[in-house]
Design a protein around this motif. Sequence first.
Motif, PDB file in Angstrom:
ATOM      1  N   LEU B 119       0.822  -1.207   0.000  1.00  0.00           N
ATOM      2  CA  LEU B 119       0.000   0.000   0.000  1.00  0.00           C
ATOM      3  C   LEU B 119       0.861   1.264   0.000  1.00  0.00           C
ATOM      4  CD1 LEU B 119      -2.749   1.270   0.097  1.00  0.00           C
ATOM      5  CD2 LEU B 119      -2.737   1.052   2.575  1.00  0.00           C
ATOM      6  N   LEU B 120       1.974   1.221   0.749  1.00  0.00           N
ATOM      7  CA  LEU B 120       2.881   2.383   0.761  1.00  0.00           C
ATOM      8  C   LEU B 120       3.393   2.657  -0.648  1.00  0.00           C
ATOM      9  CD1 LEU B 120       5.285   2.257   3.835  1.00  0.00           C
ATOM     10  CD2 LEU B 120       3.301   3.694   3.475  1.00  0.00           C
ATOM     11  N   MET B 121       3.806   1.570  -1.345  1.00  0.00           N
ATOM     12  CA  MET B 121       4.345   1.751  -2.697  1.00  0.00           C
ATOM     13  C   MET B 121       3.266   2.272  -3.640  1.00  0.00           C
ATOM     14  SD  MET B 121       6.945  -1.342  -3.343  1.00  0.00           S
ATOM     15  CE  MET B 121       6.387  -2.807  -2.552  1.00  0.00           C
ATOM     16  N   ILE B 123       0.571   4.114  -2.950  1.00  0.00           N
ATOM     17  CA  ILE B 123       0.306   5.538  -2.715  1.00  0.00           C
ATOM     18  C   ILE B 123       1.456   6.377  -3.276  1.00  0.00           C
ATOM     19  CG2 ILE B 123       0.049   7.299  -0.918  1.00  0.00           C
ATOM     20  CD1 ILE B 123      -1.342   5.198   0.795  1.00  0.00           C
ATOM     21  N   PHE B 124       2.685   5.920  -3.035  1.00  0.00           N
ATOM     22  CA  PHE B 124       3.858   6.671  -3.487  1.00  0.00           C
ATOM     23  C   PHE B 124       3.890   6.802  -5.004  1.00  0.00           C
ATOM     24  CE2 PHE B 124       8.317   6.218  -5.009  1.00  0.00           C
ATOM     25  CZ  PHE B 124       8.728   7.512  -4.750  1.00  0.00           C
ATOM     26  N   TRP B 126       1.517   6.335  -7.172  1.00  0.00           N
ATOM     27  CA  TRP B 126       0.338   7.048  -7.656  1.00  0.00           C
ATOM     28  C   TRP B 126       0.586   8.552  -7.592  1.00  0.00           C
ATOM     29  CZ3 TRP B 126      -3.712   8.676  -3.735  1.00  0.00           C
ATOM     30  CH2 TRP B 126      -4.774   9.333  -4.354  1.00  0.00           C
ATOM     31  N   LEU B 127       1.064   9.051  -6.444  1.00  0.00           N
ATOM     32  CA  LEU B 127       1.286  10.484  -6.287  1.00  0.00           C
ATOM     33  C   LEU B 127       2.502  10.944  -7.089  1.00  0.00           C
ATOM     34  CD1 LEU B 127       0.536  10.832  -2.473  1.00  0.00           C
ATOM     35  CD2 LEU B 127      -0.922  11.474  -4.384  1.00  0.00           C
ATOM     36  N   LEU B 128       3.519  10.077  -7.175  1.00  0.00           N
ATOM     37  CA  LEU B 128       4.726  10.436  -7.924  1.00  0.00           C
ATOM     38  C   LEU B 128       4.414  10.598  -9.413  1.00  0.00           C
ATOM     39  CD1 LEU B 128       7.877  10.748  -7.710  1.00  0.00           C
ATOM     40  CD2 LEU B 128       7.996   8.383  -8.460  1.00  0.00           C
ATOM     41  N   ARG B 131       2.652  13.655 -10.176  1.00  0.00           N
ATOM     42  CA  ARG B 131       3.502  14.835 -10.104  1.00  0.00           C
ATOM     43  C   ARG B 131       4.410  14.946 -11.327  1.00  0.00           C
ATOM     44  NH1 ARG B 131       5.764  18.493  -6.898  1.00  0.00           N
ATOM     45  NH2 ARG B 131       8.008  18.254  -6.872  1.00  0.00           N
ATOM     46  N   ILE B 219      -8.124   2.170  -2.645  1.00  0.00           N
ATOM     47  CA  ILE B 219      -7.674   3.236  -1.741  1.00  0.00           C
ATOM     48  C   ILE B 219      -7.062   4.386  -2.537  1.00  0.00           C
ATOM     49  CG2 ILE B 219      -6.088   3.765   0.167  1.00  0.00           C
ATOM     50  CD1 ILE B 219      -6.402   0.846   1.036  1.00  0.00           C
TER      51      ILE B 219
END
Lengths: 231, 287
Positions: B119-121, B123-124, B126-128, B131, B219
């Motif tokens: 999940l951490l990866m 979210i990371f 996805w946002l990266l 950007r 999520i």
Amino acid sequence: MDSLSEYFQSYLTALETYDVVAALWVNIQLTFWAGLGSLVLGTVLALMRISPVPSFRWAGAAYVNIFRNTPLTIIMVFCILVAVFQLQLNLSSDFDFNFFLWAIIGLSVYHAAFVCEAIRSGVNTVPLGQAEAARAIGLSFLPAARLIVLPQAFRGAIAPLGNTLIALTKNTTVATVASVAEAAGLMKTMIEFRPDVIMAIFATFALGFVVIVIPIGLLTTWLSKKLAVAR
Amino acid sequence: MTTRQSVLFDAPGPKAQRRILITNILGVLIFLGAAAFVLKGLYDQGQLAPELWSPFLTADVWQFTILPGLMNTFKAAAAAIVTSVVFGLLFGMGRLSHNKAINWISSIIVEFFRAVPVLLMMIFFWLLLGRMQIVEPADTPFYGVVIALTLYNGSVIAELVRSGVHGLPKGQREAGMAIGMTRGQSLRNIELPQALVAMLPSLISQFVVILKDSALGSIISYSELLRAMQIYGSAGPILQALTVAAVLFIIINFTLSWVANWLSRFLGSRTAGKTKPISAPPVAAKV
């Protein structure tokens, strides 16, 4: 070199604004309580699955097959949207603590299926000859189980139990859907507000988990080797 | 039915059989009672009302909610399966390599991505990606899901490749050497093909993990099955929508697990390795 130290400075200000350690601590707490819960539930399930009573075996197998094949995310969403919001099953009058408790229940229910299989696989490592030898020297059911079978079964179960514990540790991040203030949620917030240091933020959280998870892996591997039954 | 189910119990005599029968009846009563209690509670809350369940039998809900959701789940899972097998083969061979640097780098990558929560990866990345703006903004959740699933499951598959090759009898490599192959040649031509056959059941078990973890995409706003059902259920039948989603996942995963078990028996005679599905430890057994 200047830009590097600038980057580092802004990373430090991000760390000052948000409490990463506190969020990881919530994950550790979730791991502890859900680990305890799933160990108890999983042991009961394992006892049911290895019992000679067909209905117990059947119920245990049904539980394992249902929860092992359901995504944890669905279980967690179910706990929150259905149990809390729709059915109003509140475990605590405190809003946040209620969610925390439900997150523990969701994690426990899911991982109990894996704990059950780990314990069962431990029992399966004991060769039939051990039980036969116990019978041959005149031990009845309980002494045979207590002295011969279970001690070997528990040792055989350490490695798979350790793997389940590690999976649980990482899966506590899913509690973010239960709006528990844990690491994944905080990382999302931090990246949204401080996108300039996105790499450093991810590295911080990732390393946080590596630091938590690797020792558990090393410890359980060491234990399972040290306590392995030489056959 | 076999006479002996478990190492714990002897074949029961007449007295034990009577006791088992009584406990069995008691057990049936307890489980039925528990089920009745839950159903009664749901009934009292009005959750069993037919109008809450019947929409899931209509073509509309299937056409506009369930099937598109399932399609997206399968799309992400299929992409992640392909890329993680490639990733796994690459880094699995890397870990088997005798070149120190390659071995070392592969080990670090594999161990790192197995220790970080998916999940951490997700979210990371996805946002990266959002950007960096290298993909369509609408596609960032999809790529986030696929990249995160690939890195984690690819690392697990790399470990499966390694343990598959290690699980082969030593004689296989020695035979390769004896006919003048180099280590790499024997790895590629003799060991890997057999290891791949042996690890196929475990590989399919890993596909179940990929399929389950694709639900994490909900999520990060990837509109897969869970999210589609969540949105549909937010109008009221949330319990029903989530139950239907869970049942669909269970059916798919159960089928895959069944295939894995069947394959392991079928392939048992076709390789020198062990075909019993094993799941690689999620983290460093030995670093």
